[in-house]
Design a protein around this motif. Structure first.
Motif, PDB file in Angstrom:
ATOM      1  N   ASP A  69       0.829  -1.205   0.000  1.00 13.73           N
ATOM      2  CA  ASP A  69       0.000   0.000   0.000  1.00 13.73           C
ATOM      3  C   ASP A  69       0.864   1.255   0.000  1.00 13.73           C
ATOM      4  OD1 ASP A  69      -2.233  -1.545  -0.007  1.00 13.73           O
ATOM      5  OD2 ASP A  69      -2.745  -1.241   2.117  1.00 13.73           O
ATOM      6  N   LEU A  70       1.990   1.204   0.727  1.00 15.45           N
ATOM      7  CA  LEU A  70       2.892   2.356   0.761  1.00 15.45           C
ATOM      8  C   LEU A  70       3.505   2.618  -0.613  1.00 15.45           C
ATOM      9  CD1 LEU A  70       4.763   2.004   4.162  1.00 15.45           C
ATOM     10  CD2 LEU A  70       3.402   3.939   3.404  1.00 15.45           C
ATOM     11  N   LYS A  71       3.781   1.562  -1.355  1.00 19.55           N
ATOM     12  CA  LYS A  71       4.336   1.728  -2.702  1.00 19.55           C
ATOM     13  C   LYS A  71       3.329   2.405  -3.624  1.00 19.55           C
ATOM     14  CE  LYS A  71       7.555  -2.122  -2.452  1.00 19.55           C
ATOM     15  NZ  LYS A  71       7.829  -3.499  -2.863  1.00 19.55           N
ATOM     16  N   SER A  72       2.051   2.099  -3.422  1.00 20.32           N
ATOM     17  CA  SER A  72       1.030   2.691  -4.276  1.00 20.32           C
ATOM     18  C   SER A  72       0.715   4.140  -3.881  1.00 20.32           C
ATOM     19  CB  SER A  72      -0.243   1.845  -4.253  1.00 20.32           C
ATOM     20  OG  SER A  72      -0.809   1.854  -2.958  1.00 20.32           O
ATOM     21  N   HIS A  73       0.861   4.485  -2.590  1.00 21.91           N
ATOM     22  CA  HIS A  73       0.598   5.849  -2.112  1.00 21.91           C
ATOM     23  C   HIS A  73       1.926   6.583  -1.959  1.00 21.91           C
ATOM     24  CE1 HIS A  73      -3.623   5.248  -1.265  1.00 21.91           C
ATOM     25  NE2 HIS A  73      -3.322   4.096  -0.705  1.00 21.91           N
ATOM     26  N   LYS A  74       2.439   7.092  -3.052  1.00 24.06           N
ATOM     27  CA  LYS A  74       3.741   7.755  -3.003  1.00 24.06           C
ATOM     28  C   LYS A  74       3.626   9.215  -2.565  1.00 24.06           C
ATOM     29  CE  LYS A  74       6.066   4.662  -6.064  1.00 24.06           C
ATOM     30  NZ  LYS A  74       6.954   4.444  -7.160  1.00 24.06           N
ATOM     31  N   ALA A  75       2.484   9.823  -2.778  1.00 26.64           N
ATOM     32  CA  ALA A  75       2.307  11.227  -2.405  1.00 26.64           C
ATOM     33  C   ALA A  75       2.140  11.334  -0.883  1.00 26.64           C
ATOM     34  CB  ALA A  75       1.081  11.791  -3.101  1.00 26.64           C
ATOM     35  N   PRO A  76       2.782  12.345  -0.262  1.00 24.72           N
ATOM     36  CA  PRO A  76       2.633  12.500   1.190  1.00 24.72           C
ATOM     37  C   PRO A  76       1.211  12.919   1.547  1.00 24.72           C
ATOM     38  CG  PRO A  76       3.877  14.329   0.284  1.00 24.72           C
ATOM     39  CD  PRO A  76       3.649  13.349  -0.834  1.00 24.72           C
ATOM     40  N   GLY A  77       0.699  12.361   2.600  1.00 23.18           N
ATOM     41  CA  GLY A  77      -0.655  12.685   3.029  1.00 23.18           C
ATOM     42  C   GLY A  77      -0.976  11.960   4.326  1.00 23.18           C
ATOM     43  N   LYS A  78      -2.216  12.158   4.790  1.00 23.08           N
ATOM     44  CA  LYS A  78      -2.622  11.546   6.050  1.00 23.08           C
ATOM     45  C   LYS A  78      -2.650  10.028   5.959  1.00 23.08           C
ATOM     46  CE  LYS A  78      -5.325  15.351   7.896  1.00 23.08           C
ATOM     47  NZ  LYS A  78      -6.644  15.785   8.371  1.00 23.08           N
ATOM     48  N   LYS A  79      -3.094   9.515   4.813  1.00 25.34           N
ATOM     49  CA  LYS A  79      -3.200   8.069   4.669  1.00 25.34           C
ATOM     50  C   LYS A  79      -1.809   7.432   4.683  1.00 25.34           C
ATOM     51  CE  LYS A  79      -5.657   4.515   2.251  1.00 25.34           C
ATOM     52  NZ  LYS A  79      -6.736   4.181   1.381  1.00 25.34           N
ATOM     53  N   ARG A  80      -0.865   8.086   4.022  1.00 32.09           N
ATOM     54  CA  ARG A  80       0.513   7.570   3.997  1.00 32.09           C
ATOM     55  C   ARG A  80       1.116   7.588   5.401  1.00 32.09           C
ATOM     56  NH1 ARG A  80       4.542   6.242   0.622  1.00 32.09           N
ATOM     57  NH2 ARG A  80       6.676   6.825   1.171  1.00 32.09           N
ATOM     58  N   GLN A  81       0.871   8.667   6.144  1.00 26.01           N
ATOM     59  CA  GLN A  81       1.392   8.765   7.506  1.00 26.01           C
ATOM     60  C   GLN A  81       0.801   7.668   8.395  1.00 26.01           C
ATOM     61  OE1 GLN A  81       3.800  10.717   8.638  1.00 26.01           O
ATOM     62  NE2 GLN A  81       4.062  11.514   6.571  1.00 26.01           N
ATOM     63  N   ALA A  82      -0.500   7.414   8.225  1.00 25.87           N
ATOM     64  CA  ALA A  82      -1.159   6.369   9.016  1.00 25.87           C
ATOM     65  C   ALA A  82      -0.567   4.997   8.684  1.00 25.87           C
ATOM     66  CB  ALA A  82      -2.655   6.376   8.749  1.00 25.87           C
ATOM     67  N   LEU A  83      -0.319   4.771   7.388  1.00 22.92           N
ATOM     68  CA  LEU A  83       0.271   3.491   6.986  1.00 22.92           C
ATOM     69  C   LEU A  83       1.683   3.323   7.553  1.00 22.92           C
ATOM     70  CD1 LEU A  83      -0.847   3.259   3.241  1.00 22.92           C
ATOM     71  CD2 LEU A  83      -1.544   1.754   5.103  1.00 22.92           C
ATOM     72  N   LEU A  84       2.465   4.399   7.534  1.00 19.77           N
ATOM     73  CA  LEU A  84       3.816   4.336   8.093  1.00 19.77           C
ATOM     74  C   LEU A  84       3.798   4.038   9.594  1.00 19.77           C
ATOM     75  CD1 LEU A  84       5.548   7.288   6.237  1.00 19.77           C
ATOM     76  CD2 LEU A  84       6.171   4.882   6.095  1.00 19.77           C
ATOM     77  N   LYS A  85       2.852   4.665  10.288  1.00 22.90           N
ATOM     78  CA  LYS A  85       2.730   4.439  11.733  1.00 22.90           C
ATOM     79  C   LYS A  85       2.337   2.994  12.021  1.00 22.90           C
ATOM     80  CE  LYS A  85       0.666   6.450  15.839  1.00 22.90           C
ATOM     81  NZ  LYS A  85      -0.223   7.472  16.378  1.00 22.90           N
ATOM     82  N   LYS A  86       1.384   2.484  11.260  1.00 20.28           N
ATOM     83  CA  LYS A  86       0.932   1.110  11.447  1.00 20.28           C
ATOM     84  C   LYS A  86       2.057   0.126  11.140  1.00 20.28           C
ATOM     85  CE  LYS A  86      -3.038  -1.790  10.524  1.00 20.28           C
ATOM     86  NZ  LYS A  86      -4.294  -1.950   9.824  1.00 20.28           N
TER      87      LYS A  86
END
Length: 156
Positions: A69-86
């Motif tokens: 999912d992180l590979k598909s969401h390359k743009a910085p945003g809330k969803k990317r931050q949530a994925l990184l935290k998880k």
């Protein structure tokens, strides 16, 4: 105790009780967590690992999914931050689980303690190998013999 010399030693029983009195509370039963209760038996790590092994499989699958999912969401945003935290949380859980496995492994419980004599033998062997590789073993042995002879002469 009395408030003064003219006060009675005990309270009068004829005095009415106030409306806002403190009544006796009935003892409430405390809920006990069986995981931490001594009555439920001791913890067996191997049995736990056998019964709940599927959790570690699921966690590793979840980590893979999050990374995809992180590979598909390359743009910085809330969803990317949530994925990184998880992702960081699940990896931390996986590391903690690995440490527990290492702690409860049969090799960890035995322990390995080498005696001083075995330590000396090992050090001597490594020294011999090192001197042999440098072709200085003969010189070292000759000096060692000389030292021992001088020690023996000193004793006699």
């Amino acid at each position: 105790m009395r408030g003064g010399k003219n006060c009675p030693a005990e309270r009068s029983a004829s005095k009415p009780v106030s409306r806002f009195r403190k009544s006796l509370k009935s003892k409430e039963r405390l809920s006990i967590d069986p995981r931490f209760s001594g009555t439920s038996g001791s913890f067996c790590h191997s049995l736990f690992k056998e019964e709940y092994g599927w959790l570690s499989d699921r966690r590793s699958a979840e980590i893979e999914k999050i990374e995809n999912d992180l590979k598909s969401h390359k743009a910085p945003g809330k969803k990317r931050q949530a994925l990184l935290k998880k992702l960081s949380l699940t990896k931390a859980q996986q590391r903690k689980e690995a440490e527990l496995d290492q702690k409860h492994s049969p090799q960890a419980s035995k322990g390995f303690f080498r005696s001083k004599a075995e330590d000396k033998k090992q050090n001597l062997l490594t020294k011999f190998e090192e001197l042999k590789s440098k072709n200085k073993l003969d010189d070292w042995l000759r000096k060692k013999r000389k030292r021992n002879v001088l020690k023996d002469q000193g004793v006699l």
